[in-house]
Design a protein around this motif. Structure first.
Motif, PDB file in Angstrom:
ATOM      1  N   LEU A   1       0.827  -1.202   0.000  1.00  0.00           N
ATOM      2  CA  LEU A   1       0.000   0.000   0.000  1.00  0.00           C
ATOM      3  C   LEU A   1       0.863   1.255   0.000  1.00  0.00           C
ATOM      4  N   ALA A   2       0.436   2.243  -0.757  1.00  0.00           N
ATOM      5  CA  ALA A   2       1.103   3.538  -0.751  1.00  0.00           C
ATOM      6  C   ALA A   2       0.815   4.242   0.564  1.00  0.00           C
ATOM      7  N   VAL A   3       1.840   4.858   1.141  1.00  0.00           N
ATOM      8  CA  VAL A   3       1.670   5.741   2.293  1.00  0.00           C
ATOM      9  C   VAL A   3       1.630   7.146   1.707  1.00  0.00           C
ATOM     10  N   HIS A   4       0.423   7.700   1.655  1.00  0.00           N
ATOM     11  CA  HIS A   4       0.193   8.989   1.010  1.00  0.00           C
ATOM     12  C   HIS A   4       0.075  10.068   2.086  1.00  0.00           C
ATOM     13  N   HIS A   5       0.959  11.049   2.027  1.00  0.00           N
ATOM     14  CA  HIS A   5       0.970  12.150   2.992  1.00  0.00           C
ATOM     15  C   HIS A   5      -0.117  13.147   2.592  1.00  0.00           C
ATOM     16  N   LEU A   6      -1.098  13.340   3.444  1.00  0.00           N
ATOM     17  CA  LEU A   6      -2.247  14.175   3.093  1.00  0.00           C
ATOM     18  C   LEU A   6      -1.869  15.636   2.872  1.00  0.00           C
ATOM     19  N   GLU A   7      -1.079  16.207   3.758  1.00  0.00           N
ATOM     20  CA  GLU A   7      -0.749  17.631   3.652  1.00  0.00           C
ATOM     21  C   GLU A   7       0.075  17.933   2.395  1.00  0.00           C
ATOM     22  N   ASP A   8       1.057  17.080   2.101  1.00  0.00           N
ATOM     23  CA  ASP A   8       1.922  17.314   0.935  1.00  0.00           C
ATOM     24  C   ASP A   8       1.351  16.700  -0.340  1.00  0.00           C
ATOM     25  N   ASP A   9       0.288  15.935  -0.211  1.00  0.00           N
ATOM     26  CA  ASP A   9      -0.373  15.274  -1.346  1.00  0.00           C
ATOM     27  C   ASP A   9       0.624  14.493  -2.197  1.00  0.00           C
ATOM     28  N   LYS A  10       1.400  13.625  -1.511  1.00  0.00           N
ATOM     29  CA  LYS A  10       2.361  12.795  -2.224  1.00  0.00           C
ATOM     30  C   LYS A  10       2.591  11.487  -1.497  1.00  0.00           C
ATOM     31  N   MET A  11       3.062  10.513  -2.252  1.00  0.00           N
ATOM     32  CA  MET A  11       3.420   9.214  -1.694  1.00  0.00           C
ATOM     33  C   MET A  11       4.789   9.338  -1.044  1.00  0.00           C
ATOM     34  N   ILE A  12       4.868   8.993   0.248  1.00  0.00           N
ATOM     35  CA  ILE A  12       6.125   9.132   0.978  1.00  0.00           C
ATOM     36  C   ILE A  12       6.733   7.788   1.367  1.00  0.00           C
ATOM     37  N   GLY A  13       6.074   6.714   0.990  1.00  0.00           N
ATOM     38  CA  GLY A  13       6.589   5.390   1.312  1.00  0.00           C
ATOM     39  C   GLY A  13       5.540   4.336   1.019  1.00  0.00           C
ATOM     40  N   HIS A  14       5.805   3.133   1.534  1.00  0.00           N
ATOM     41  CA  HIS A  14       4.825   2.069   1.376  1.00  0.00           C
ATOM     42  C   HIS A  14       4.893   1.102   2.545  1.00  0.00           C
ATOM     43  N   ILE A  15       3.806   0.371   2.711  1.00  0.00           N
ATOM     44  CA  ILE A  15       3.715  -0.679   3.718  1.00  0.00           C
ATOM     45  C   ILE A  15       3.330  -1.957   2.998  1.00  0.00           C
ATOM     46  N   MET A  16       4.142  -2.988   3.206  1.00  0.00           N
ATOM     47  CA  MET A  16       3.880  -4.292   2.609  1.00  0.00           C
ATOM     48  C   MET A  16       3.167  -5.165   3.642  1.00  0.00           C
ATOM     49  N   LEU A  17       2.095  -5.774   3.228  1.00  0.00           N
ATOM     50  CA  LEU A  17       1.328  -6.660   4.096  1.00  0.00           C
ATOM     51  C   LEU A  17       1.223  -8.008   3.411  1.00  0.00           C
ATOM     52  N   SER A  18       1.750  -9.018   4.060  1.00  0.00           N
ATOM     53  CA  SER A  18       1.676 -10.383   3.551  1.00  0.00           C
ATOM     54  C   SER A  18       0.871 -11.205   4.554  1.00  0.00           C
ATOM     55  N   LEU A  19      -0.206 -11.786   4.071  1.00  0.00           N
ATOM     56  CA  LEU A  19      -1.043 -12.625   4.934  1.00  0.00           C
ATOM     57  C   LEU A  19      -0.816 -14.082   4.578  1.00  0.00           C
TER      58      LEU A  19
ATOM     59  N   GLN B   1      -2.027 -15.582  10.488  1.00  0.00           N
ATOM     60  CA  GLN B   1      -0.878 -14.738  10.796  1.00  0.00           C
ATOM     61  C   GLN B   1      -0.488 -13.919   9.573  1.00  0.00           C
ATOM     62  N   GLY B   2       0.358 -12.946   9.791  1.00  0.00           N
ATOM     63  CA  GLY B   2       0.831 -12.129   8.687  1.00  0.00           C
ATOM     64  C   GLY B   2       2.180 -11.512   8.989  1.00  0.00           C
ATOM     65  N   GLU B   3       2.718 -10.871   7.962  1.00  0.00           N
ATOM     66  CA  GLU B   3       4.004 -10.189   8.074  1.00  0.00           C
ATOM     67  C   GLU B   3       3.860  -8.793   7.491  1.00  0.00           C
ATOM     68  N   ILE B   4       4.571  -7.859   8.079  1.00  0.00           N
ATOM     69  CA  ILE B   4       4.509  -6.475   7.632  1.00  0.00           C
ATOM     70  C   ILE B   4       5.924  -5.960   7.399  1.00  0.00           C
ATOM     71  N   GLY B   5       6.044  -5.071   6.447  1.00  0.00           N
ATOM     72  CA  GLY B   5       7.299  -4.381   6.184  1.00  0.00           C
ATOM     73  C   GLY B   5       6.972  -2.952   5.777  1.00  0.00           C
ATOM     74  N   PHE B   6       7.913  -2.070   5.862  1.00  0.00           N
ATOM     75  CA  PHE B   6       7.626  -0.660   5.581  1.00  0.00           C
ATOM     76  C   PHE B   6       8.873   0.043   5.098  1.00  0.00           C
ATOM     77  N   VAL B   7       8.649   1.030   4.242  1.00  0.00           N
ATOM     78  CA  VAL B   7       9.718   1.899   3.742  1.00  0.00           C
ATOM     79  C   VAL B   7       9.141   3.310   3.728  1.00  0.00           C
ATOM     80  N   ILE B   8       9.858   4.244   4.318  1.00  0.00           N
ATOM     81  CA  ILE B   8       9.456   5.654   4.328  1.00  0.00           C
ATOM     82  C   ILE B   8      10.616   6.482   3.791  1.00  0.00           C
ATOM     83  N   HIS B   9      10.290   7.436   2.938  1.00  0.00           N
ATOM     84  CA  HIS B   9      11.323   8.330   2.385  1.00  0.00           C
ATOM     85  C   HIS B   9      12.100   8.959   3.544  1.00  0.00           C
TER      86      HIS B   9
END
Length: 183
Positions: free
Chosen positions: A66-84, A91-99
């Motif tokens: 999923l895109a992590v969309h910053h509302l104030e700057d109206d831009k994608m600043i990273g993503h979150i990976m969700l694996s079920l 159970q599931g696994e999560i990962g994340f990347v932020i600019h």
């Protein structure tokens, strides 16, 4: 998966219009330091964004980024990976990347917490895990702030820039998350 809106973020499907934002953080040297990927090409990024735009969560093993969309700057600043994992495993696994320009401002905590809320309340998962390079102290701190505990140390388990690196495994049970986050 439906869009999730928090105070400052929107967690939504990725789109081809995210291309430049995606390339900006995915190829940032501070991000590449902890990923087992080479810099991503525009062609590969477009394919990935197109795949994620239509990805669905099912009862079989599946994943979505999923895109992590910053509302104030109206831009994608990273993503979150969700694996079920398969529904029977619950159970599931999560990962994340932020600019890097948006790190240390609570955006990753806010986004991951919203995903935990989805996983533990709507999907009723039993447990979530996450892994990180042991050099990535920011990710370790983030997972600990979310109530995750370190459960494992994998020796030389991930190849990054032709160097084997160790990883830590973190986890949290749904019941633990719900005790920390009564809603």
């Amino acid at each position: 998966m439906e869009t999730i809106t928090t105070k400052r973020l929107k967690l939504r499907r990725m789109a081809e219009t995210d291309l430049q934002d995606f390339l900006d953080y995915q190829n940032h040297p501070n991000v590449l330091e902890y990923l087992n990927d080479d810099p991503i090409t525009e062609e590969h990024a477009l394919r990935f964004l197109a795949q994620q735009a239509i990805a669905e969560l099912t009862d079989q093993r599946c994943g979505i980024t999923l895109a992590v969309h910053h509302l104030e700057d109206d831009k994608m600043i990273g993503h979150i990976m969700l694996s079920l994992w398969a529904k029977v495993l619950n159970q599931g696994e999560i990962g994340f990347v932020i600019h890097p320009d948006y790190q240390r401002k609570g955006y990753a905590v806010e986004g991951v917490d919203a995903i935990f809320n989805y996983c533990f309340t709507q999907r009723e998962l039993h447990r979530m895990i996450a892994k990180c390079d042991i050099r990535n102290t920011a990710s370790m701190g983030l997972m600990e702030r979310l109530g995750m505990r370190r459960e494992g140390h994998f020796k030389k388990s991930i190849l990054i820039r032709n160097q084997w690196q160790d990883e830590y495994l973190y986890a949290i049970l749904g019941e633990e998350w719900k005790m920390l986050n009564p809603r």
